[in-house]
Structures are given as C-alpha cells and as structure tokens.
Enzyme design. Structure first.
Site, PDB file in Angstrom:
ATOM      1  N   CYS A 271       0.820  -1.224   0.000  1.00  0.00           N
ATOM      2  CA  CYS A 271       0.000   0.000   0.000  1.00  0.00           C
ATOM      3  C   CYS A 271       0.851   1.271   0.000  1.00  0.00           C
ATOM      4  O   CYS A 271       0.615   2.190  -0.801  1.00  0.00           O
ATOM      5  CB  CYS A 271      -0.968  -0.015   1.183  1.00  0.00           C
ATOM      6  SG  CYS A 271      -0.188   0.032   2.814  1.00  0.00           S
ATOM      7  N   HIS A 319      -2.292   1.189   7.027  1.00  0.00           N
ATOM      8  CA  HIS A 319      -2.732   1.091   5.628  1.00  0.00           C
ATOM      9  C   HIS A 319      -2.956   2.489   5.070  1.00  0.00           C
ATOM     10  O   HIS A 319      -3.316   3.415   5.807  1.00  0.00           O
ATOM     11  CB  HIS A 319      -4.020   0.274   5.506  1.00  0.00           C
ATOM     12  CG  HIS A 319      -4.385  -0.054   4.085  1.00  0.00           C
ATOM     13  ND1 HIS A 319      -3.651  -0.941   3.318  1.00  0.00           N
ATOM     14  CD2 HIS A 319      -5.380   0.412   3.276  1.00  0.00           C
ATOM     15  CE1 HIS A 319      -4.181  -1.017   2.102  1.00  0.00           C
ATOM     16  NE2 HIS A 319      -5.228  -0.198   2.047  1.00  0.00           N
ATOM     17  N   HIS A 331      -5.960   1.960  -4.145  1.00  0.00           N
ATOM     18  CA  HIS A 331      -5.030   1.414  -3.137  1.00  0.00           C
ATOM     19  C   HIS A 331      -4.654  -0.018  -3.482  1.00  0.00           C
ATOM     20  O   HIS A 331      -5.275  -0.677  -4.328  1.00  0.00           O
ATOM     21  CB  HIS A 331      -5.639   1.492  -1.734  1.00  0.00           C
ATOM     22  CG  HIS A 331      -6.732   0.486  -1.462  1.00  0.00           C
ATOM     23  ND1 HIS A 331      -6.894  -0.143  -0.259  1.00  0.00           N
ATOM     24  CD2 HIS A 331      -7.735   0.005  -2.258  1.00  0.00           C
ATOM     25  CE1 HIS A 331      -7.939  -0.952  -0.305  1.00  0.00           C
ATOM     26  NE2 HIS A 331      -8.461  -0.881  -1.509  1.00  0.00           N
TER      27      HIS A 331
END
Length: 357
Positions: A271, A319, A331
C-alpha cells in the site's frame, strides 16, 4: 447515482474509472447479489460461520499489514545506516591516509632536530661564535617550533576524529544488526499470519471461497454506505493540484497489479509502496511507510481533502490509499488482491495527509 472519475493519464493510456456512489457500487452490493448470511455455517468449517471466518481472516491480514509496516520501517533504517556506514568508512580511510602522511612528516621533523643536535640555545651561542647569525637562526627556530606545534596539534586532532568515527561506525553497525533482527522478526510474523489466513481459506470449497469474497465485499460496501450517509461528500469539494493529478495518474496506471508486501514496484506494490512511487512520479519525496506518512506529512481534515491526498486507515496507521475524488480511492489492499478502486470509507479512516503543501 453514478459518478465518473477521470484520472489524468498520458495520451494513449487514458482510463475512465466509473465509481458508483450512494446506492451504487461503492455504497452497497449490486441488486440481486447473493451473500451468505452472517450466521450461515461453513460447510467446510464445522460450526464456524463464513462471517466469523471472514473476520478472522481480516484480522490476520490486518496483523500482517502492521508487521509489513514494521518491516518496511526497518528496511528504510537499514538502508540509511548502510549509507552512513559507507560514508564513515570513506572518512576513516581519508583520515587514515592523512594521518600516515602526517606521521611520516613528524618523523622527518624529529630526525632533522636530531641532526641539529638538539642543543640548548646557550650552548649554540657559545659554539657558534656569531651572535647575529644565532639571533637570525633563533627567529627561524621559533617559527619552526610554532609550525611544528600547530602540525602536531593537527595530528592529534586527526587521531581524535579517527577515534570518534570508529566509535560512531561501531554504534551504527550494532544498530544495523538490531534492525536486521527486527526485519527478520517482522518477516516471520508476516509470513506466519499470511500462512494462517491461507490455511483457513484453503479448507473451503470453491463455492465457499466465492461466498467469502462476497462477504468481504459486502462488509466494505456497508462501511462505505455508512460513510456516505454522513453527508461527507456534500462537504468535500476540492480539486486536485497539478502534482496530485500526476500522482493519481501514476497510481491508476497500476490498477490490476498484484499486492506484494515490502514491494515498491514496478510490477508489484504494497500500500505505501504504491503511494511512495506515485508521489515520486509527481516530483515529491514522501516517507516510505504509511505510519511515517501519517507522522510526518501535514494533516488535513477529511472534509477538506482533495484528489491526490493520502487517506490513512486503521488505528495503527498501517494502511494507506490515495483519494481520487467522488468518495473513491485507489489502493493496494492486501496479499492475494490487486491494486483497485474502492470506496474511501470502505476501511476505518484514521485521517488524511497531504504530500504537496
């Protein structure tokens, strides 16, 4: 209601990402979608329902994500420490060469003094018999002594610097070894969590795995619908900066590529590896990990976020996704998934940061 997000992509590779908001794709499951009830038993899982299994797998991936951030942070520190050690080694090598030359010069000065006899001034005056020449020699001698003192001071300073650099290099090497151990521990934790998740999924039949994926999607849709219901999109009305559009263009060009923990492209990403490279493509250097992005980049209220801003998720900031507009983000979700467009509220939002001021 369906809204269209057009990402600024180089000519010839332009993509149009259709994002459905409110009652559309980002808000909830498609009409007629079949999902297993939360309490539906898993045929392959005994008394454990698919919903319980989904939550367990999600938790395992969350833990793997947290460990991935720890691994990436240790990797960044390791690279920095390696660069610092190389720099120190070069300084030490240069100073050692300088010290050797200065030591040779000091030896030559000592030998010259020995050849002069090392006599005291009074004895040289008596033996010389020429006061004028003695006084002239005396001035030069004092000048030479002062120069020698300065030289020896520099030699001593060089030795002190060498000792300091050597101690510094030793500390950095010890720190490097500690970071390597942290990386190894994080890697072990990641692989352990992912292995457990894979084992849980591997016990399911094909139709159960499909239902499990549907449950995962439904959970995301429900979170997104709740986020949109708050009226957040009525407040968000910002246009992306030039750099933000360039970052989005890079990120959306990676759609469909696999997630891989610790990866920074160009074929796979995690990510924060995706957001790092996207903003580098826009000419901005940002921290490697989502946790450091959260710590170091300027924070922006959610209602003021604009396309290109980074949305930090989960309480431990493990994240990150990039806001693309219309309530959506791009993402790299997790292991076993590909880079995609999803609802910005499909995960628990911690906050928003802006890479370009």
């Amino acid at each position: 209601m369906v809204r269209t997000v057009r990402a600024a992509v180089p000519s010839g590779r332009r993509r149009v990402v259709v994002v459905a908001c409110a009652l559309g794709v980002l808000a909830g499951p498609a009409a007629g979608g079949a999902y297993a009830a939360p309490d539906e038993p898993s045929p392959g899982g005994g008394n454990v329902s698919l919903e319980e299994l989904r939550k367990k797998i999600e938790k395992l991936h969350d833990r793997a994500g947290s460990a991935t951030d720890a691994y990436n942070a240790a990797e960044e520190r390791t690279k920095q420490q390696q660069r610092e050690i190389v720099g120190l080694a070069r300084k030490i090598d240069r100073l050692q060469d300088e010290q050797r030359k200065m030591t040779d010069r000091a030896g030559a000065m000592a030998r010259a003094q020995y050849r002069a006899g090392g006599l005291p001034d009074e004895a040289r005056l008596v033996l010389d018999g020429d006061p004028d020449r003695f006084l002239s020699d005396g001035v030069r001698l004092r000048q030479g002594q002062q120069a020698a003192k300065g030289f020896l001071d520099r030699l001593g300073s060089t030795r002190e610097k060498l000792d300091h650099y050597a101690r510094d290099a030793t500390r950095k090497w010890e720190s490097l070894e500690q970071n390597r151990k942290r990386k190894a521990a994080a890697k072990k934790k990641i692989t352990g969590q992912l292995k457990q998740a894979e084992e849980l999924e591997s016990k399911l039949a094909k139709d159960e795995r499909e239902k499990l994926r549907q449950l995962e999607d439904e959970a995301s849709y429900q979170r997104q619908a709740k986020w949109l219901k708050s009226g957040i999109l009525d407040e968000i009305d910002s246009k992306g900066s030039k750099a933000g559009k360039e970052a989005i263009a890079y990120a959306t060009q990676q759609i469909g590529k696999d997630y891989e923990w610790g990866a920074e492209g160009p074929t796979t990403f995690d990510c924060s590896g995706l957001t790092l490279r996207a903003w580098q493509a826009a000419g901005e250097e940002i921290p490697r990990t989502s946790q450091e992005q959260w710590k170091q980049l300027p924070r922006i209220p959610v209602k003021k976020m604009r396309p290109g801003d980074l949305i930090i998720f989960k309480q431990d900031a493990s994240h990150v996704g990039m806001y693309v507009g219309d309530g959506a983000m791009v993402h790299a979700p997790r292991t076993g998934r590909q880079i995609t467009i999803e609802g910005a509220g499909s995960l628990p939002i911690l906050g928003v940061v802006r890479p370009d001021k």
